[in-house]
Every structure is written in structure tokens, then in C-alpha cells.
Design a protein around this motif. Structure first.
Motif, short mmCIF file in Angstrom:
data_model
loop_
_atom_site.label_atom_id
_atom_site.label_comp_id
_atom_site.label_asym_id
_atom_site.label_seq_id
_atom_site.Cartn_x
_atom_site.Cartn_y
_atom_site.Cartn_z
N ARG A 147 0.65 -1.53 -0.22
CA ARG A 147 -0.06 -0.62 0.06
C ARG A 147 0.79 1.26 -0.09
NH1 ARG A 147 -5.00 -0.25 0.48
NH2 ARG A 147 -4.89 1.70 1.38
N GLY A 148 0.40 2.66 -0.45
CA GLY A 148 0.72 3.43 -0.51
C GLY A 148 0.21 4.61 -1.23
N ARG A 149 0.67 5.84 -1.35
CA ARG A 149 -0.24 7.47 -1.19
C ARG A 149 0.32 7.35 -2.41
NH1 ARG A 149 2.51 11.82 1.82
NH2 ARG A 149 4.71 10.69 2.90
N LEU A 150 -0.08 8.48 -3.24
CA LEU A 150 0.06 8.81 -4.96
C LEU A 150 0.74 10.59 -3.84
CD1 LEU A 150 -0.34 7.37 -6.82
CD2 LEU A 150 -2.13 7.23 -5.39
N VAL A 151 1.78 10.62 -4.44
CA VAL A 151 3.19 12.60 -4.29
C VAL A 151 3.01 12.71 -5.26
CG1 VAL A 151 2.91 11.14 -2.07
CG2 VAL A 151 4.94 11.33 -4.18
N LEU A 152 3.31 13.67 -5.18
CA LEU A 152 3.81 14.94 -6.80
C LEU A 152 4.38 14.90 -6.73
CD1 LEU A 152 2.40 16.61 -9.24
CD2 LEU A 152 3.74 18.93 -7.59
N ARG A 153 5.62 14.48 -8.11
CA ARG A 153 6.84 13.99 -8.38
C ARG A 153 7.08 14.64 -9.59
NH1 ARG A 153 7.36 13.71 -4.27
NH2 ARG A 153 8.50 12.44 -2.47
N ARG A 154 8.28 15.34 -9.47
CA ARG A 154 8.99 15.91 -11.24
C ARG A 154 9.16 14.49 -12.01
NH1 ARG A 154 13.41 18.86 -10.92
NH2 ARG A 154 14.73 16.35 -11.14
N VAL A 155 8.26 14.03 -13.41
CA VAL A 155 8.53 13.30 -13.64
C VAL A 155 9.68 12.93 -14.61
CG1 VAL A 155 6.14 12.26 -13.07
CG2 VAL A 155 6.41 13.73 -15.17
N ALA A 156 9.70 13.78 -14.96
CA ALA A 156 10.48 14.55 -16.31
C ALA A 156 11.12 16.44 -16.51
CB ALA A 156 10.04 13.74 -17.71
N VAL A 157 11.81 15.96 -17.20
CA VAL A 157 12.23 17.14 -18.08
C VAL A 157 12.29 17.18 -19.39
CG1 VAL A 157 13.68 19.49 -17.89
CG2 VAL A 157 13.17 18.26 -15.49
N ARG A 158 11.26 17.94 -19.94
CA ARG A 158 10.88 18.12 -21.32
C ARG A 158 11.57 19.74 -22.65
NH1 ARG A 158 9.73 12.88 -21.77
NH2 ARG A 158 8.12 11.99 -20.06
N SER A 159 12.62 19.23 -23.24
CA SER A 159 12.66 20.69 -23.66
C SER A 159 13.29 21.55 -22.72
CB SER A 159 11.64 20.89 -24.64
OG SER A 159 11.62 20.39 -25.45
N GLY A 160 13.56 21.59 -22.02
CA GLY A 160 14.20 22.60 -20.33
C GLY A 160 12.68 22.58 -19.13
N ILE A 161 11.62 22.25 -19.50
CA ILE A 161 10.19 21.94 -19.08
C ILE A 161 10.32 21.08 -17.72
CG2 ILE A 161 7.96 22.63 -18.73
CD1 ILE A 161 8.55 23.83 -22.07
N PRO A 162 9.66 21.53 -16.65
CA PRO A 162 9.19 20.39 -15.19
C PRO A 162 8.26 19.94 -15.90
CG PRO A 162 10.41 22.40 -14.10
CD PRO A 162 10.24 22.85 -15.90
N ASP A 163 8.46 18.45 -15.80
CA ASP A 163 7.06 17.81 -16.58
C ASP A 163 6.15 17.15 -15.20
OD1 ASP A 163 5.02 17.20 -17.39
OD2 ASP A 163 5.77 15.53 -18.47
#
Length: 407
Positions: free
Chosen positions: A369-385
Motif C-alpha cells: 500500500r502507499g499514497r500518491l504524491v506529486l513528483r517531477r516525472v521528467a524535464v522535457r525541452s527544459g520544462i519540468p513535467d
């Protein structure tokens, strides 16, 4: 002195990675994800009304265009709440707090490489413990500097900092009593300025000011709180011990990963804009015809085939691993290895494919079990996604082992 304010609650967040010298951000964390975690901790489950947000850091991820939209979406606040992004340290945070109107959420984050990482947030309300600005002094002694977001330059002269920076700044405040907590200084220096046993703070930057307020739990009383940065200082008086909510997972040794060179995946701004609200607010699309949920929202309902439209439906932020996989094959732009999991969300018929965060790759099992937390999944073209990742709950055996290691 200025008019008094009330401190309703303080929330703190520390990344799970680190050692005896402090916490460090994971590869999927930055100042925004830290700030979101601290902001959600401060607001709690009820989510009291917030009328304004002040975000203070020295590591703003996206300078042009700002980080307000991602910050509001991650915390779960309406998109019409005004956000002030401010570059500053611990004194700037106390300045913002002392001058804030009720309903203001002040968030501070430290995510600089090589320095202790963490974030904290404080909610100014109509009720709570009173806070009051005592005095401030703003002087220049740039012993540390960064140009255009590059590496930090440290003049490294402790005597100069002590005799021409810290000392004159504190003397200029003309404080009537000693502070009970000091932010922005190493523990030994803070103890020399404090009365009694000053709380040890996990960061030295902007968030240290709010960690000092949370540290009043250890002191057991309110009093004078001092924040120092180079040759500037701000002092406020706290009329009691505030309510504190902590999101501070047990510390783990940083995972060893490999950064793989290669052409990065370019961002599609059309796709980014289309998925932004659903992805960052963690919302599914509910079919207006039959009520079927889809994450991400779909133009055509898979349940009834309707194309009449859909409405947003907030998703639960807890669930269990349905299945998962660990990726060891090098992927350009992504540190490997990393784990993916299909999470069965609690209370709804929705499964979501997300990365696993906060634990070493390959250690998450089916049923965890766990919780969903906001993360930076990638940096694309210099933009945090940004998106969501599963933070697994600690297993009882793991918690016992870490507790024994801490002793």
C-alpha cells in the motif's frame, strides 16, 4: 512593531533520502514538489480556505512563466488564488509571514544541490497563536552568490561573516531578550545566540525559518524567533506553540542510479496543456452519460461509448500495488533503474500507471500500500513535467530495521 497576526498551522516535509548531514532531493524532486508536500501538510485533510500563497525559495524551477499553476494544482487550491514567487532566504520568509493577511499560505523550499533539502509551510489565519514582527535589518555581505542559476560561489571567510555580517545584524535589531529558535545558522552558532536548548533545524535556507516555528514543539513555549542570512536578519515573536503537521519519512541512503546520455524526449505543449489539470490535480474524467471514470479523461467513454462530455472527479490518493515492473534498460534522460506500478486506487474502479518513489527500485511488491504524491516525472525541452508517483507505506520490518540503525 507591526500589527499582530495569527499562526493557524505549520506543515513540514523532508525528502526520504539523506544521511547524518541532512536530507537531499531525489531525482524526481525539486522546489515545487517539496513545496507542494509541505503545503498539503500544513492544510491537512480539511483544506481550509486559502486566499493567497507566497512561495519563497532560491531554486525556482521555471523562471519564465512561473510555477504558480503547478503549485496551486499540486496543493489542491483553485486556479484563481494569487501566488507571489519570491527569491529569498530565512529572513524573507519571516518578513512574508509577519506581513501576511489571514488566509495566506507561506511556503518555503530548499532544493539546492549539496545543501540540506526540505520544505515547510505556515498558514496565517484568524485564529491560532499570535505572531508579531519585532524588527528587521537588511544589509549586504554577499559571501555566497550564484549567477544565472549556475553553481554557488562561496567567499568562505567565517570570521568576516561573524564580525561584519552576523554580529552587526543581530546588534542592529536591539533585541530585548534572546531568541528561543534561530534559523539560517549551523547548530553551534544558533545555540550560542539562543536561550535554553534551541531546536536543531534540518535546513539552513528559506525553509529553516518555518522549521524553527515547528521546532517550538521541542522547546514547549513561544518566544522570539530569529532568522539570519549573510548580513540580514528578521525577528518575530510567537505567542505560543503552533499546531504542527509533519510529513517526514524515515531517512534512507540515496539510491545509486545511472544517468543515461542521449537525445531527450521533446515536450508536446499541446499534450502538456490538455493533461495539465487532470494530471496535477489528480482528477479523473467522469462520463456525463453513465458515470464511468477514466484516468486520463477520454473523449469517448469506454463504458457506454458516449461522446457527450465528461466532468472532473477527484481521485483517492491511496491505493495498493496491483502489479509492477523494474526497468534496468538505460533510457535517455531518466536515471535507471526505476520501478513502475499499476496502482488500484481505494474506493473507485480506477487503476493508474505511475512510477514508484521514495524507496530503492525493485523493492515494491504486489499488494504493498502507499499514497500518491506529486513528483517531477521528467524535464522535457527544459520544462519540468509533473505527475504523480506511488510512495509506498513502510513495512513493519523495514521500520524496525531503520529504527535500530538510527540508534
Amino acid at each position: 512593531m507591526s500589527g499582530s497576526r495569527a499562526l493557524a498551522a505549520v506543515g513540514t516535509y523532508l525528502p526520504p533520502w539523506g544521511d547524518g548531514r541532512g536530507r537531499t532531493t531525489g531525482p524526481d524532486e525539486d522546489a515545487v514538489t517539496l513545496a507542494v508536500a509541505a503545503g498539503r501538510a500544513a492544510l491537512g485533510e480539511a483544506g481550509p480556505q486559502v486566499r493567497a500563497v507566497v512561495f519563497v525559495t532560491r531554486e525556482l524551477p521555471l523562471l519564465v512563466g512561473g510555477n504558480a499553476a503547478a503549485l496551486l494544482a499540486g496543493i489542491g487550491l483553485p486556479d484563481d488564488v494569487p501566488v507571489t514567487e519570491q527569491v529569498g532566504g530565512a529572513p524573507a520568509v519571516l518578513d512574508a509571514l509577519a506581513g501576511a493577511a489571514p488566509g495566506t499560505l507561506v511556503v518555503a523550499a530548499d532544493a539546492q544541490a549539496g545543501a540540506p533539502a526540505g520544505a515547510a509551510a505556515a498558514l496565517v489565519g484568524d485564529t491560532g497563536v499570535p505572531i508579531e514582527l519585532v524588527d528587521r535589518v537588511v544589509r549586504s555581505l554577499p559571501v555566497q552568490s550564484r549567477v544565472d542559476g549556475g553553481p554557488a560561489r562561496d567567499y568562505a571567510d567565517p570570521r568576516l561573516q561573524r564580525e561584519r555580517g552576523l554580529g552587526p545584524a543581530v546588534e542592529a535589531l536591539e533585541l530585548s531578550d534572546k531568541p528561543v529558535a534561530v534559523a539560517g545558522l549551523a547548530a553551534k552558532q544558533a545555540a550560542a545566540l539562543s536561550v535554553g536548548q534551541a531546536p536543531r533545524l534540518p535546513t539552513l535556507g528559506a525553509s529553516a525559518a518555518l522549521f524553527a516555528l515547528a521546532g517550538l514543539e521541542q522547546v514547549g513555549t513561544g518566544g522570539l524567533v530569529l532568522a539570519v542570512e549573510q548580513a540580514s536578519a528578521t525577528a518575530i515573536r510567537i505567542g505560543g506553540v503552533p499546531a504542527v503537521r509533519r510529513d517526514e519519512p524515515a531517512v534512507r541512503a540515496p539510491q545509486r542510479t545511472v544517468d543515461n546520455p542521449g537525445p531527450e524526449i521533446a515536450i508536446s505543449l499541446a499534450a502538456y496543456e490538455r493533461a495539465f489539470d487532470a494530471k496535477l490535480r489528480w482528477e479523473a474524467g467522469r462520463c456525463d452519460a453513465c458515470g464511468t471514470l477514466a484516468m486520463p479523461p477520454r473523449f469517448r467513454c469506454l463504458g457506454c461509448g458516449s461522446e457527450a462530455g465528461w466532468s472532473s472527479a477527484p481521485l483517492p490518493r491511496t491505493g495498493a500495488v496491483y502489479t509492477g515492473v523494474t526497468v534496468h534498460v538505460p533510457v535517455p534522460g531518466l536515471p535507471t533503474p526505476y520501478s513502475l506500478a499499476i496502482v488500484e486506487l481505494d474506493g473507485v474502479d480506477v487503476r493508474a500507471l505511475v512510477k514508484v518513489t521514495g524507496v530503492p527500485a525493485g523493492t515494491t511488491e504486489i499488494g504493498d500500500r502507499g499514497r500518491l504524491v506529486l513528483r517531477r516525472v521528467a524535464v522535457r525541452s527544459g520544462i519540468p513535467d509533473y505527475g504523480y508517483a506511488l510512495f509506498p507505506d513502510p513495512r513493519p520490518a523495514d521500520a524496525g530495521q531503520r529504527e535500530g540503525a538510527a540508534r
